[in-house]
Each structure stands twice: as structure tokens, then as C-alpha cells.
Design a protein around this motif. Sequence first.
Motif: not given
Lengths: 113, 112
Positions: A30-40, A48-52, A61-66, A88-91
Motif C-alpha cells: 500500500x502506498x497511501x494512508x489516510x485518517x478519517x473522522x466520522x461523527x454520528x 490527514x494523509x501520508x504517503x509511504x 493539531x494532528x500528526x500522523x506517523x508511519x 476515527x478510522x485509518x484507511x
Amino acid sequence: GESVGLHLPTLSVQEGDNSIINCAYSNSASDYFIWYKQESGKGPQFIIDIRSNMDKRQGQRVTVLLNKTVKHLSLQIAATQPGDSAVYFCAERRKTGAQKLVFGQGTRLTINP
Amino acid sequence: ETGVTQSPTHLIKTRGQQVTLRCSSQSGHNTVSWYQQALGQGPQFIFQYYREEENGRGNFPPRFSGLQFPNYSSELNVNALELDDSALYLCASSLDTGGGYTFGSGTRLTVV
């Protein structure tokens, strides 16, 4: 197999504290990762996203670490606010044909006042 | 710029019936993906449409079908509804197949 898993299904933090949500993925291609927020009652909202080819990416206020060595992804939220309460979902994006997103089960983050 | 809109927002159907869900993609986006989200789970990829053609499919039976129109809006059709089809159906649009995805708020389908 195809899976993006989360270590904790629920997380409670005090307002103003920092929170860390973790995610494990299984497909090293996988080459690309995304964090999603889902409210009711709403659809997933991009955070936020990050490439491999990166290890870290910062937003507001957010940081993603891979960590590709152990196939681990984390989302850090600084100075949490009541509005951060959500699931919160990672994808993970698989580069096969349709480049579909593979989601984890989700972590419910609750911010305590 | 409008986001992704889905209709209807809620729907109740009887087992065995057919349903059509609709999605209008975000302005400028030419790709639409559909996902099924069961309660308490992450979304599962159903299929993707790019330039009116199916461009990939997840592990869903043929009774799940779709269309994409020249204006890039899309429909998801489900035949012979089963109780397990009860879920939130999400549409996501993007510019080209690997672009950033914008999700709609979904259609909550209940099969009784």
C-alpha cells in the motif's frame, strides 16, 4: 490478508490532553494512508494523509506517523477538544485496479470535560 | 463548490425488494466509489466507477450493481434485498481513480 486493524476500539481522554490512536496494516504494497473522522450520522471526513515514502506528516493539531518496518500508523491529536469526539478510522489505499480504500474497524474517541 | 450529496438519507425496504441509491459527486470529480458500512464496522468497498465504466469491485455479489452518468453522478442498485444488507451506504468521489476521496453523509438502509 486484507485488513487494517486498530489496537483499541475505544479511547477516553481529558479535554486538553493529547490523544494517540493506533493502527496496524497488513499490506506492505500500500502506498497511501489516510485518517478519517466520522461523527454520528455523517460520512467519513478526511483528517490527514501520508504517503509511504514519508514517516511523519503534520497538520493543524494532528500528526500522523508511519512506521513501515512494523506496519504501524498512528494519529496524534494535540490539545483535544469536545468536538474531537468521534470514531476515527485509518484507511489504506491498495494499488490494485480501482485503488480502493481498506478501512479498519475504527476507534471511538471520547473527550471528557 | 458543492460536496458529495446522497439520497435518500434513510430508507426502509422489505426483504426481497430492490433499492436504488443515488449520489452526486463533488464538482470536478469524475470518479465515484461506493462503500457499505455495517453498524460498528469500517466501510467496505463495493465498487468504483470511472468515466461511466466499472473500474474495480469488492467482494459483493452481482445483485449489487451500479451506474455512472455523463455528469459523473452515480446510482447503486441492490436486488433481492437481504436482512444483512442493512447498513449505511457511502458514496465517495474523487478526481481520477487514485485521488483524494470526499465522502457523502450516506444513505441508511434498513431491510426488514
